[in-house]
Scaffold this motif. Structure first.
Motif, PDB file in Angstrom:
ATOM      1  N   TYR A  75     -11.075  23.003  92.981  1.00  0.00           N
ATOM      2  CA  TYR A  75     -10.070  23.059  94.165  1.00  0.00           C
ATOM      3  C   TYR A  75      -8.925  21.983  93.691  1.00  0.00           C
ATOM      4  CZ  TYR A  75     -14.071  24.848  96.578  1.00  0.00           C
ATOM      5  OH  TYR A  75     -14.931  25.865  97.036  1.00  0.00           O
ATOM      6  N   LYS A  76      -7.953  22.865  93.026  1.00  0.00           N
ATOM      7  CA  LYS A  76      -6.728  21.993  92.675  1.00  0.00           C
ATOM      8  C   LYS A  76      -5.763  23.015  93.089  1.00  0.00           C
ATOM      9  CE  LYS A  76      -8.368  19.039  88.967  1.00  0.00           C
ATOM     10  NZ  LYS A  76      -8.025  18.527  87.489  1.00  0.00           N
ATOM     11  N   VAL A  77      -4.386  22.423  93.547  1.00  0.00           N
ATOM     12  CA  VAL A  77      -3.397  23.141  93.836  1.00  0.00           C
ATOM     13  C   VAL A  77      -2.027  22.715  92.998  1.00  0.00           C
ATOM     14  CG1 VAL A  77      -1.956  23.842  95.806  1.00  0.00           C
ATOM     15  CG2 VAL A  77      -4.492  23.419  96.172  1.00  0.00           C
ATOM     16  N   GLY A  78      -1.433  23.767  92.590  1.00  0.00           N
ATOM     17  CA  GLY A  78      -0.097  23.369  92.025  1.00  0.00           C
ATOM     18  C   GLY A  78       1.080  22.745  92.830  1.00  0.00           C
ATOM     19  N   ALA A  79       1.729  21.832  92.471  1.00  0.00           N
ATOM     20  CA  ALA A  79       2.542  21.316  93.078  1.00  0.00           C
ATOM     21  C   ALA A  79       3.760  21.083  92.231  1.00  0.00           C
ATOM     22  CB  ALA A  79       2.182  19.730  93.373  1.00  0.00           C
ATOM     23  N   PRO A  80       5.017  20.961  92.977  1.00  0.00           N
ATOM     24  CA  PRO A  80       6.398  20.904  92.432  1.00  0.00           C
ATOM     25  C   PRO A  80       6.648  19.209  92.056  1.00  0.00           C
ATOM     26  CG  PRO A  80       6.531  20.873  94.854  1.00  0.00           C
ATOM     27  CD  PRO A  80       5.135  21.291  94.589  1.00  0.00           C
ATOM     28  N   ALA A  81       7.398  18.738  91.143  1.00  0.00           N
ATOM     29  CA  ALA A  81       7.683  17.610  90.845  1.00  0.00           C
ATOM     30  C   ALA A  81       8.844  16.952  91.834  1.00  0.00           C
ATOM     31  CB  ALA A  81       8.337  17.599  89.307  1.00  0.00           C
ATOM     32  N   ARG A  82       8.366  16.230  92.587  1.00  0.00           N
ATOM     33  CA  ARG A  82       8.968  15.544  93.838  1.00  0.00           C
ATOM     34  C   ARG A  82       9.864  14.337  93.174  1.00  0.00           C
ATOM     35  NH1 ARG A  82       4.603  17.049  96.559  1.00  0.00           N
ATOM     36  NH2 ARG A  82       3.892  14.835  96.690  1.00  0.00           N
ATOM     37  N   VAL A  83      10.894  14.291  93.775  1.00  0.00           N
ATOM     38  CA  VAL A  83      11.801  12.964  93.205  1.00  0.00           C
ATOM     39  C   VAL A  83      10.770  11.764  93.901  1.00  0.00           C
ATOM     40  CG1 VAL A  83      13.854  11.576  93.729  1.00  0.00           C
ATOM     41  CG2 VAL A  83      13.695  13.950  93.481  1.00  0.00           C
ATOM     42  N   GLY A  84      10.687  10.588  92.803  1.00  0.00           N
ATOM     43  CA  GLY A  84      10.222   9.474  92.934  1.00  0.00           C
ATOM     44  C   GLY A  84       8.544   9.497  92.334  1.00  0.00           C
ATOM     45  N   LEU A  85       8.048  10.594  92.265  1.00  0.00           N
ATOM     46  CA  LEU A  85       6.633  10.941  92.057  1.00  0.00           C
ATOM     47  C   LEU A  85       6.268  10.581  90.660  1.00  0.00           C
ATOM     48  CD1 LEU A  85       3.869  12.083  93.624  1.00  0.00           C
ATOM     49  CD2 LEU A  85       4.488  14.159  92.106  1.00  0.00           C
ATOM     50  N   VAL A  86       5.248   9.750  90.409  1.00  0.00           N
ATOM     51  CA  VAL A  86       4.812   9.260  88.940  1.00  0.00           C
ATOM     52  C   VAL A  86       4.234  10.462  88.293  1.00  0.00           C
ATOM     53  CG1 VAL A  86       3.366   7.592  87.778  1.00  0.00           C
ATOM     54  CG2 VAL A  86       4.679   6.676  89.661  1.00  0.00           C
ATOM     55  N   ALA A  87       4.622  11.069  87.323  1.00  0.00           N
ATOM     56  CA  ALA A  87       3.827  12.029  86.610  1.00  0.00           C
ATOM     57  C   ALA A  87       2.666  11.932  86.081  1.00  0.00           C
ATOM     58  CB  ALA A  87       4.937  12.637  85.434  1.00  0.00           C
ATOM     59  N   PRO A  88       1.477  12.620  86.491  1.00  0.00           N
ATOM     60  CA  PRO A  88       0.357  12.519  86.054  1.00  0.00           C
ATOM     61  C   PRO A  88       0.237  12.895  84.413  1.00  0.00           C
ATOM     62  CG  PRO A  88       0.460  14.324  87.364  1.00  0.00           C
ATOM     63  CD  PRO A  88       1.906  13.715  87.311  1.00  0.00           C
ATOM     64  N   ILE A  89       1.048  13.823  84.101  1.00  0.00           N
ATOM     65  CA  ILE A  89       1.079  14.566  82.812  1.00  0.00           C
ATOM     66  C   ILE A  89       2.400  14.715  82.218  1.00  0.00           C
ATOM     67  CG2 ILE A  89      -1.016  15.884  83.232  1.00  0.00           C
ATOM     68  CD1 ILE A  89       0.816  18.219  83.812  1.00  0.00           C
TER      69      ILE A  89
END
Length: 294
Positions: A75-89
């Motif tokens: 159960y994984k859901v795609g998500a947009p790159a939000r400002v301030g979010l630390v990139a996991p990849i």
């Protein structure tokens, strides 16, 4: 209508429920729920229903831990790159037509992305590493990815630790196969054997090697002196008449030559039979061809 509980009462009830679950379930997966929405959690709980209790941080289960962990990972859901979010990849924008017109020039210029106009639309020429893992997403990167319709990240529950009957271990343990366990066990036995031999401490793993080494030492003494025993007699006999080595090896050489030249199977079989007659009884690699138990 039930009376509203105070914060302290809610904590007491939660503590009682947690203790009850720990007593009832002997296996627990500890998971991270960062960026996981309520709909995702509900989907995961439905997928685990039957032998597990779903919660934000703890999953109590009576089922197979590996199967439950794999079910959670689905159960994984795609998500947009939000400002301030630390990139996991790492986020790489692939080359190709962007569908953006010349009015969007500023996005590409700010991010130094090489482009060209193709039929009045921007086309990215080469792959562009837009965001590196561990970096925070900037406003320009977030805006560009949004305009390109790219949702680079995916989130779900991440199992951090596994609790099983009083033991806590890393979730990587669940991925071990029987072959992995056999390989690790063999490595452990090898290390025990090496250590035992190095410090001359007898163990079950090192005992066969110690016996063989002792036999070699006794054999060396017998060869160098007049002392002898049945196994040493064979060695002394060969040392006294080295030609016997050639005699013993001749049938094997004949069999090999017959096989290489395409001789009849009967001739090869005869050579093998002759070889068996000339071989000393009870030969083995472990005792150098001289049985310790004759």
């Amino acid at each position: 209508m039930a009376p509203k509980l105070s914060k302290s009462e809610k904590k007491i009830n939660y503590d009682q429920k947690l203790c009850q679950l720990i007593d009832e379930y002997t296996q627990v997966l500890v998971a991270v729920a960062d960026n996981v929405g309520s709909n995702q959690l509900q989907s995961i709980r439905r997928g685990l229903r039957g032998d597990s209790v779903g919660n934000v941080g703890l999953i109590f289960t009576k089922g197979d831990l590996k199967e439950v962990s794999e079910e959670v990972a689905k159960y994984k859901v795609g998500a947009p790159a939000r400002v301030g979010l630390v990139a996991p990849i790492d986020v790489v924008v692939p080359p190709g037509n962007t569908g953006l017109d010349p009015s969007q020039t500023s996005f590409f210029q700010v991010l130094n992305i090489p482009t060209r106009l193709t039929r009045v639309l921007f086309e990215i020429i080469t792959p562009v590493e837009l965001i590196k893992k561990g970096e925070k997403v900037g406003s320009s990167e977030a805006a560009l990815l949004s305009k390109l319709g790219i949702r680079p990240f995916s989130y779900g529950l991440v199992v951090l630790s596994v609790y099983d009957n009083g033991s806590v271990f890393s979730p990587e343990v669940l991925d071990l196969t029987e072959d992995d366990l056999i390989e690790k066990f063999a490595l452990g036995v090898s290390m025990v054997t090496s250590l035992s031999l190095a410090i001359a401490y007898p163990t079950l793993a090192a005992a066969p090697h110690m016996f063989i080494n002792a036999y070699k030492n006794v054999l060396a003494v017998a060869v160098a002196t007049d002392y002898s025993f049945p196994q040493a007699d064979k060695v002394k006999e060969y040392l006294a008449d080295p030609s016997k080595f050639a005699v013993a090896a001749a049938p094997a050489a004949a069999a090999a030559a017959a096989a290489d030249s395409g001789a009849a199977p009967a001739a090869a079989a005869a050579a093998k039979e002759e070889e068996k007659k000339d071989e000393p009884a009870e030969e083995s690699d472990d005792d150098m061809g001289f049985s310790l138990f004759d």
